[in-house]
Design an enzyme around this catalytic site. Sequence first.
Site: not given
Length: 572
Positions: A86, A129, A475
């Site tokens: 990310d 993830k 986030s």
Amino acid sequence: MTKWDKSKLPSRHTTMGPERAPHRSYYYAMGLTQEEITQPLVGVASCWNEAAPCNIALSRQAQAAKIGVKEAGATPREFTTITVTDGIAMGHQSMKSSLASRDTIADSIELTMRGHCYDALVGIAGCDKSLPGVMMSMIRLNVPSVFMYGGSIMPGKHHGRDVTVLDVFEAVGKHAAGGMSDAELDELERHACPGAGACGGQFTANTMACVSEMIGLALPFSAGAPAPDEDRDRWAIESGRAVVELIRRNIRPRDIVTLDSLHNAAAIVGATGGSTNAALHLPAMAHEAGIRFTLQDVAEIMRKTPHIADLKPGGRYVAADVHRIGGVPIIIKALIDGGYVKGDCMTVTGKTIAENHRDVIVPKDQDVVRPCSDPISPIGGVVSLHGNLAPEGAIVKIAGMEKLRFEGTALCFDCEEDAFKAVEMRAYKPGDVIIVRYEGPKGGPGMREMLSTTSAIYGQGMGDKVALITDGRFSGATRGFCIGHVGPEAAVGGPIALLRDGDKIIIDAGKGTIDVSLSDEELAKRRAEWKPRKTDYNSGVLWKYAQLVGPAYLGAVTHPGGGAETHCYADQ
């Protein structure tokens, strides 16, 4: 050494009997002995790659896990899967790939395990993830499994203070506002991330690492050591040994992941002021076991759990500080002592969560983790919201926030880029509620995070003067009045799609409400006029994801889950 009966193990299909001679010839080609072929085959899956520091140490840890498997009398078979990191995908179109990667990770591990008939799984993951993706595959396959986190990064040092990548994101806003020079920004970006490991604050990676221990899929103490620490190799060896013992005892992930252990997992997210992304990942993990566990269930448990760990982004400390005082078991034991953990849940040790932590003592000479009797806040750091703007719910992280109510007027954008440009140009004002829509699971597609936009707002000193609402995600590093996971999403005609500039929005995190001051009649009129928005993603994996993905409040899952199974891989 155990003499194994493989008559009920999946690997019997590739290693046993004269008809499997061609299959065994492949194993001999890779240097395995006859004894190794007749032992259980253990998949050792890691997310190693050179994409980001989160994953760069995982290959080393996988080699250590293989040692543990061998020492315990089974045969390791290493493979890797993908990640989308990310911190690098953030703030542009690449972030559409992030959440979709979670399900691809789970799918690719499932395919590798099924395709080669492996009997058990050690999974090592390092960034946001990949942690839930690996754990989802374990629950889906239901073979004996042990999860291990790859470890966090050490904090960077800048002008004598600890810094993380969040400081760099926020510095971009400060720089744009003229509060930081090019040279200062350059110096910060060079020192914020000093080596291997996932982001150090209680962002998504460390949140899900805490979950891995609390839910019982990881060995106690295994999540704590930073990635560069050689102690990680010891825990990898122990994880390899542990999975072989689970084969012997036939203890499987669905013996471990139950409604009660999911309750425990949600509690540790609330207690640590963890990432709102946990409200996606816990329902998705539950779904693999055939358990309905929604965003609202997660948020209700988090609200009832005291916030006791003083961790960034809302607090002062990072994961390395938790390790310094004893690791994740200190948080778990504080919650056990406070009565917030269901103690009889099974874990990968073969013991219950209460038994694992019976001898853990919460140290008194520290203020990283407080007792439940003296919390930072009596309610957890993440709460859900409902109202006519979010009939399926939404979620907000309140850890570190002083003001829990916001009333303002909508300023609407149909993608993150337009919102970020407006923030960069200061084309907003105090009292605005910035709406970023068509960024949900289907509409994005891929449900992007908004850290670049929210950090720029904070960097401009406006973090407490505006709110931001999206059907996308935030986030784990996001702070401030930022509401995500709004459902139904805009792409399916949810109320967020019907908003117009100037509409009055009222958010009350204390009461758990989020409303637009419009009558039912006006909303119905706008809905009748609404038309679906076209997308540029009409082929490839993101098109496929958009066709399959479900709503955020159920975890944004892409298949029917354990509840629809008529057989389980582990029993084939």
